[in-house]
Design a protein around this motif. Structure first.
Motif, mmCIF file in Angstrom:
data_model
loop_
_atom_site.group_PDB
_atom_site.id
_atom_site.type_symbol
_atom_site.label_atom_id
_atom_site.label_comp_id
_atom_site.label_asym_id
_atom_site.label_seq_id
_atom_site.Cartn_x
_atom_site.Cartn_y
_atom_site.Cartn_z
ATOM 1 N N ALA A 100 1.338 9.137 -6.100
ATOM 2 C CA ALA A 100 1.841 10.497 -5.887
ATOM 3 C C ALA A 100 2.779 10.930 -7.005
ATOM 4 C CB ALA A 100 2.562 10.576 -4.541
ATOM 5 N N ARG A 101 3.391 9.957 -7.690
ATOM 6 C CA ARG A 101 4.300 10.265 -8.793
ATOM 7 C C ARG A 101 3.601 10.230 -10.148
ATOM 8 N NH1 ARG A 101 9.614 9.192 -6.844
ATOM 9 N NH2 ARG A 101 9.522 9.329 -4.566
ATOM 10 N N GLY A 102 2.270 10.200 -10.148
ATOM 11 C CA GLY A 102 1.540 10.294 -11.407
ATOM 12 C C GLY A 102 0.775 9.063 -11.822
ATOM 13 N N GLY A 103 0.911 7.960 -11.083
ATOM 14 C CA GLY A 103 0.160 6.756 -11.399
ATOM 15 C C GLY A 103 -1.183 6.745 -10.703
ATOM 16 N N SER A 104 -1.841 5.597 -10.727
ATOM 17 C CA SER A 104 -3.114 5.454 -10.034
ATOM 18 C C SER A 104 -3.292 4.002 -9.612
ATOM 19 C CB SER A 104 -4.288 5.870 -10.931
ATOM 20 O OG SER A 104 -4.412 5.001 -12.041
ATOM 21 N N PHE A 105 -4.042 3.810 -8.512
ATOM 22 C CA PHE A 105 -4.346 2.447 -8.080
ATOM 23 C C PHE A 105 -5.654 2.431 -7.303
ATOM 24 C CE2 PHE A 105 -2.726 3.855 -4.014
ATOM 25 C CZ PHE A 105 -3.288 3.009 -3.069
ATOM 26 N N ARG A 106 -6.276 1.258 -7.305
ATOM 27 C CA ARG A 106 -7.454 0.996 -6.489
ATOM 28 C C ARG A 106 -7.215 -0.287 -5.713
ATOM 29 N NH1 ARG A 106 -11.395 -0.599 -9.844
ATOM 30 N NH2 ARG A 106 -12.945 -0.574 -8.175
ATOM 31 N N GLU A 107 -7.523 -0.257 -4.424
ATOM 32 C CA GLU A 107 -7.408 -1.446 -3.584
ATOM 33 C C GLU A 107 -8.797 -2.006 -3.329
ATOM 34 O OE1 GLU A 107 -5.936 -2.772 0.932
ATOM 35 O OE2 GLU A 107 -5.530 -0.735 0.182
ATOM 36 N N GLU A 108 -8.983 -3.297 -3.607
ATOM 37 C CA GLU A 108 -10.255 -3.967 -3.387
ATOM 38 C C GLU A 108 -10.021 -5.220 -2.563
ATOM 39 O OE1 GLU A 108 -13.167 -2.907 -4.207
ATOM 40 O OE2 GLU A 108 -12.826 -1.365 -5.755
ATOM 41 N N VAL A 109 -10.827 -5.405 -1.523
ATOM 42 C CA VAL A 109 -10.720 -6.574 -0.658
ATOM 43 C C VAL A 109 -11.961 -7.440 -0.864
ATOM 44 C CG1 VAL A 109 -10.532 -7.394 1.719
ATOM 45 C CG2 VAL A 109 -9.394 -5.267 1.034
ATOM 46 N N ARG B 210 0.832 -1.203 0.000
ATOM 47 C CA ARG B 210 0.000 0.000 0.000
ATOM 48 C C ARG B 210 0.869 1.257 0.000
ATOM 49 N NH1 ARG B 210 -2.674 -1.011 4.250
ATOM 50 N NH2 ARG B 210 -4.332 -2.160 3.181
ATOM 51 N N ALA B 211 1.925 1.254 0.814
ATOM 52 C CA ALA B 211 2.808 2.421 0.879
ATOM 53 C C ALA B 211 3.475 2.683 -0.468
ATOM 54 C CB ALA B 211 3.861 2.218 1.959
ATOM 55 N N VAL B 212 3.907 1.616 -1.143
ATOM 56 C CA VAL B 212 4.543 1.782 -2.454
ATOM 57 C C VAL B 212 3.537 2.286 -3.478
ATOM 58 C CG1 VAL B 212 5.590 0.520 -4.370
ATOM 59 C CG2 VAL B 212 6.399 0.139 -2.043
ATOM 60 N N LEU B 213 2.330 1.736 -3.471
ATOM 61 C CA LEU B 213 1.322 2.180 -4.438
ATOM 62 C C LEU B 213 0.879 3.620 -4.168
ATOM 63 C CD1 LEU B 213 -0.818 -1.052 -4.896
ATOM 64 C CD2 LEU B 213 0.638 0.065 -6.605
ATOM 65 N N GLU B 214 0.882 4.032 -2.923
ATOM 66 C CA GLU B 214 0.567 5.425 -2.624
ATOM 67 C C GLU B 214 1.637 6.350 -3.201
ATOM 68 O OE1 GLU B 214 0.093 5.310 1.594
ATOM 69 O OE2 GLU B 214 -2.052 4.775 1.491
ATOM 70 N N GLN B 215 2.894 5.945 -3.104
ATOM 71 C CA GLN B 215 3.957 6.729 -3.729
ATOM 72 C C GLN B 215 3.859 6.683 -5.250
ATOM 73 O OE1 GLN B 215 6.550 8.783 -2.691
ATOM 74 N NE2 GLN B 215 5.282 8.795 -0.843
ATOM 75 N N TYR B 216 3.491 5.535 -5.786
ATOM 76 C CA TYR B 216 3.284 5.389 -7.233
ATOM 77 C C TYR B 216 2.220 6.380 -7.703
ATOM 78 C CZ TYR B 216 2.098 2.813 -11.590
ATOM 79 O OH TYR B 216 1.842 2.417 -12.893
#
Length: 355
Positions: free
Chosen positions: A318-327, A310-316
């Motif tokens: 912040a650097r212009g990418g995007s992500f969604r987390e689904e459980v 999660r921490a890496v994807l949040e930085q990803y």
């Protein structure tokens, strides 16, 4: 070992300039390609139902990775390259199939491979779907959200951490359920999904698990003795060593990726393999008192695998990418097999958004 395929799945041997392996296909030849990357102790077989459920106009492609299933047994995994052997193999497969860009879906170790692909060939990835992926910092040997080493030699990760009886029984093709700690069938049904769930294709999936290539230069790989707890450090061969934090590529490669494909991260709510208290991590086992000599949580805490991702994807992001987390609630390590309707709804929406 020959593993049966479902109707409408086509299995072919594909030879690239790096690897000869079995590749499964579903859907029209001219469909939008979706590349599926399996995890450890499995093969492309695990993806068949998901491939058959793809929306109209998509083509599912699932290879057996180097070291697994129908891949050439002479092709070894150089763990010192981390996930790069796998990433390079998949790039060669896309080249051989004449595919410029593809959606990619990875599970567990396959997710770790996709982190590497995002660094190596981001321009060829339309979307990324990660399913209970290994942490971007590797499996074992790291701590904290920034993946700092737990020990200077990364002791507690790599081939020496695998239960040798499990590897032996796997190599023997054992299908029994008489060893509660090591029978491949029991391990699969205890940890791949959340008990008491048992998949309809249990026997085929067990055959898939047993098709992994076993040996000192294959699975589980070699190891070296260590003065640091738990007294084994990574060797240089096989997938488990390749997953060690010792050989993980710096996550800055993800942040620098250009372009940055959108990421869907799906995980099971009750995953016991990839979690912040993984039962396959020596930090967790030591904390629970299952391994003697534990030096304490300040030295070797459980690896926060989910929190690291999660921490890496949040930085990803912040650097212009995007992500969604689904459980997906009520599932373990393999939610796409446990609750396929829920998983497919998430996957299909992600693919169509990126089409």
């Amino acid at each position: 070992m020959s593993v049966p395929t479902l109707p409408d799945i086509t299995a072919k041997t594909i030879i690239t300039d790096r690897l000869s392996t079995r590749v499964l296909f579903a859907g029209p030849d001219d469909g939008v390609p979706v590349l599926f990357v399996h995890g450890n102790a499995s093969s492309a077989t695990f993806w068949e139902d998901v491939m058959l459920a793809l929306p109209e106009g998509f083509r599912g492609i699932a290879p057996d990775l180097r070291g697994y299933g129908g891949a050439d047994r002479a092709a070894k995994i150089d763990a010192r390259r981390g996930m790069r052997d796998f990433s390079d193999d998949l790039r060669a497969l896309l080249d051989t199939l004449g595919i410029d860009k593809a959606h990619v879906v990875g599970h567990s170790l396959g997710g770790a491979v996709i982190w590497q692909m995002m660094m190596d060939i981001p321009e060829r990835l339309i979307t990324v779907t990660q399913v209970d992926p290994g942490s971007p910092f590797g499996f074992g040997g790291s701590k904290g959200l920034d993946g700092q080493p737990t020990q200077p030699d990364f002791a507690g990760s790599g081939g020496g951490t695998v239960n040798p009886d499990f590897a032996r029984l796997m190599g023997e093709g054992n299908r029994a359920a008489d060893n509660p700690q090591a029978s491949p069938r029991i391990v699969m049904n205890s940890f791949y999904w959340k008990p008491p769930f048992v998949p309809a294709r249990e026997e085929d999936l067990l055959s898939s698990l047993l098709s992994e290539h076993v040996g000192p230069e294959q699975y589980p790989g070699d190891f070296v003795p260590s003065e640091n707890w738990p007294n084994v450090a990574p060797g240089v061969w096989g997938p488990i060593n390749a997953m060690s934090a010792k050989y993980a590529a710096p996550v800055e490669g993800l942040y620098a990726a250009d372009p940055k494909p959108p990421v869907l991260w799906v995980r099971g709510s009750d995953d016991q393999i990839v979690s912040d208290m993984s039962l396959f991590d020596f930090g967790t086992l030591g904390k629970l008192g299952a391994v003697p000599g534990y030096p304490g949580e300040d030295v070797f805490p459980p690896q926060p695998m989910v929190s690291q991702t999660r921490a890496v994807l949040e930085q990803y992001a912040a650097r212009g990418g995007s992500f969604r987390e689904e459980v997906i609630e009520g599932t373990g390590h393999t939610p796409y097999i446990e609750k396929p309707a829920e998983f497919n709804a998430l996957l299909h929406a992600h693919l169509q958004r990126g089409a």
